[in-house]
Design an enzyme around this catalytic site. Structure first.
Site, PDB file in Angstrom:
ATOM      1  N   LYS A  22      35.782  34.703 -27.376  1.00 18.13           N
ATOM      2  CA  LYS A  22      37.258  34.040 -26.408  1.00 18.13           C
ATOM      3  C   LYS A  22      36.869  33.237 -26.183  1.00 18.13           C
ATOM      4  CE  LYS A  22      37.736  35.430 -22.113  1.00 18.13           C
ATOM      5  NZ  LYS A  22      38.296  34.254 -20.879  1.00 18.13           N
ATOM      6  N   ASN A  23      36.559  32.609 -25.135  1.00 20.58           N
ATOM      7  CA  ASN A  23      36.186  31.341 -24.867  1.00 20.58           C
ATOM      8  C   ASN A  23      35.659  29.839 -25.786  1.00 20.58           C
ATOM      9  OD1 ASN A  23      36.444  32.137 -22.450  1.00 20.58           O
ATOM     10  ND2 ASN A  23      34.214  31.277 -21.579  1.00 20.58           N
ATOM     11  N   CYS A 116      44.230  32.093  -9.812  1.00 21.62           N
ATOM     12  CA  CYS A 116      43.776  32.831 -11.332  1.00 21.62           C
ATOM     13  C   CYS A 116      43.498  33.791 -10.412  1.00 21.62           C
ATOM     14  CB  CYS A 116      43.744  32.649 -12.334  1.00 21.62           C
ATOM     15  SG  CYS A 116      41.454  32.573 -11.751  1.00 21.62           S
ATOM     16  N   ARG A 121      42.396  27.288  -9.525  1.00 23.76           N
ATOM     17  CA  ARG A 121      41.816  26.419 -10.081  1.00 23.76           C
ATOM     18  C   ARG A 121      42.295  24.991 -10.453  1.00 23.76           C
ATOM     19  NH1 ARG A 121      38.785  31.338 -14.334  1.00 23.76           N
ATOM     20  NH2 ARG A 121      38.847  29.900 -15.182  1.00 23.76           N
ATOM     21  N   ASP A 306      30.264  34.407 -15.594  1.00 25.10           N
ATOM     22  CA  ASP A 306      31.328  35.376 -16.108  1.00 25.10           C
ATOM     23  C   ASP A 306      30.189  36.957 -16.156  1.00 25.10           C
ATOM     24  OD1 ASP A 306      32.981  33.690 -16.766  1.00 25.10           O
ATOM     25  OD2 ASP A 306      33.091  34.034 -18.667  1.00 25.10           O
ATOM     26  N   ARG A 398      41.822  41.257 -21.749  1.00 23.99           N
ATOM     27  CA  ARG A 398      42.143  40.071 -21.740  1.00 23.99           C
ATOM     28  C   ARG A 398      40.608  39.231 -23.502  1.00 23.99           C
ATOM     29  NH1 ARG A 398      41.101  37.025 -17.019  1.00 23.99           N
ATOM     30  NH2 ARG A 398      41.098  35.551 -18.706  1.00 23.99           N
TER      31      ARG A 398
END
Ligand code: UD1
Length: 418
Positions: A22-23, A116, A121, A306, A398
């Site tokens: 994802k990142n 968020c 952020r 994460d 997500r």
């Protein structure tokens, strides 16, 4: 509302493959606007953050075609320099489009990203760097307007090695006049993947993966085809799932060097982890995990924020007390309340969590409030007595494609109810 229902008590065995990162893919999707041409992206995960990026690209006028996990983005006909608030709010990391759009169109207006679920952020480092490159940045009425004639390369030192700021600078500087250097750059593997993507387009970037990156601006970029690196956090989540449920699992399509800090932590927990070939890790977990004296989240190659919540699920049933310090995001302990509903004994004081391992968790109804917290609750359910329900799956979606089917294929009793 969709929820995951897990009946705990089954060990995991077999093989599971990790999808694309994802990142890594999110900045790559932003980078597709740079070339005004075709971008073929293999190993693209079908996750909500990717769909949100696609909505932004479509809104800008890009053509999109999916074929399995290959995504083609044609950015030849971008027709607007405006990204509306509704699309920006979907995903905080869409700030990465700012750099790409300025580079291509020299002008962009986007909505200011709000906070968020992980807390505020800020984007001060991004904007400071843009100004240093000659870009006029104005913030008004919740929008950021950026405009520039020539983007002029410069030496940029980041006060903190921000992943997003490093990527945004790379995107802008790829089409700048002259040379840009970034010192104290973030060193995450996803940044090296962005460098590799941009260089395949014709950019001249070196040093990504280290703290010093050099970008020689080029006048234009061309068509590109690229395979996204595997998702190291998804790989880490499967390793943690096995550590908590017990069993023996081979995780394939993983780059072991990307998750050294997690391998080391899980070995401290008593897991046996073996590398089988270049891209497979086999984890074996026998018995109750051992505690870890002290884990603290840090920029790469330190322990990733994460992976903090999935590892905390493992530590919640460890034979002793562990201490976890969260240095990256202030609100990243929200899963703790839910783990405690399942019988965990975790006390949070500011950025420190003291995790006293309990013998067993007990199934409970829980609600996820962020992406990795959702994964942490699901894997906690694998070892709990009875039934665990996890709702708030919009967060899981997500970043995880087919997480329930992956766990099910390993023997978990898990069902998604939509
Ligand atoms: C990226 C990852 C996210 C990961 C995080 C840290 C993506 C899409 N997301 O997020 O999954 O958890 O790295 O590894 O790649 N900061 C500032 N000012 C700025 C920018 C950042 O103060 O201008 C602070 C942030 O508030 C945070 C820290 O720096 O406390 C790290 O942020 P950053 O590295 O920028 O994370 P993201 O790129 O947002």
């Amino acid at each position: 509302m969709s929820k995951m229902i897990i009946e705990g008590g089954r060990s995991l065995n077999g093989e599971v493959s990790v999808h694309g990162s994802k990142n890594a893919v999110l900045p790559i999707l932003a980078a597709t606007v740079l070339n005004g041409s075709r971008n073929i992206i293999h190993n693209c995960p079908r996750i909500k953050d990717v769909f949100s990026s696609i909505e932004i690209l479509k809104g800008l006028g890009c053509g999109i075609v999916w074929e399995g996990n290959t995504l083609t983005v044609d950015s030849a006909s971008i027709s607007t320099q405006f990204i509306p608030e509704t699309l920006m709010r979907e995903m905080r990391s869409s700030i990465i489009f700012l750099g790409a759009m300025i580079a291509r169109h020299r002008k962009v207006t986007i909505s200011m990203p709000g906070g968020c679920e992980l807390g505020p952020r800020p984007i001060d480092l991004h904007l400071k760097a843009f100004r240093q490159l000659g870009i006029t940045v104005e913030e008004s009425h919740g929008y950021i307007n950026c405009e520039v004639g020539d983007i002029c390369g410069d030496d940029i030192h980041l006060d903190f090695p921000s992943v997003g700021a490093t990527e945004n600078i790379m995107l802008v500087a790829a089409l700048a006049k002259g040379v840009t250097t970034i010192t104290n750059a973030a060193k995450e593997p996803e940044i090296a993947d962005l460098q590799s993507y941009l260089n395949k387009m014709g950019a001249r970037i070196s040093g990504a993966g280290t703290a010093a990156i050099t970008i020689e601006g080029v006048p234009a970029l061309g068509e590109v085809e690229h395979t996204v690196i595997p998702d190291r956090i998804v790989a880490a989540t499967y390793l943690c799932a096995t550590a908590i449920a017990g069993g023996k699992v081979s995780v394939t399509n993983v780059v072991p060097t990307h998750i050294q800090s997690i391998i080391s932590a899980l070995k401290d927990c008593g897991c046996r982890i073996r590398q089988d070939g270049a891209n497979t890790l086999t984890v074996e977990a026998l018995g109750r995990p051992l505690p870890i004296d002290y884990i603290r989240t840090l920029p790469y190659p330190g322990f990733p924020t994460d992976a903090q919540s999935p590892v905390m699920s493992v530590l919640s049933i460890a034979d002793g007390t562990s201490i976890v310090t969260e240095n990256m995001f202030e609100n990243r302990f929200k899963h703790v309340t839910e783990l405690n509903r399942m019988g965990a004994d975790i006390v949070v004081d500011g950025r420190i969590a003291v995790v006293k391992g309990v013998k067993r968790l007990s199934g409970a109804k829980t609600t996820a409030t962020d992406l990795r917290g959702a994964a942490a609750l699901i894997i906690a359910g694998l070892s709990a007595d009875g039934i665990t329900e996890v709702d708030g799956l919009c967060h899981l979606d997500r970043g995880y494609e087919g997480f329930d089917t992956g766990l099910k294929s390993l023997g978990a009793e898990i069902k998604r109810v939509d």
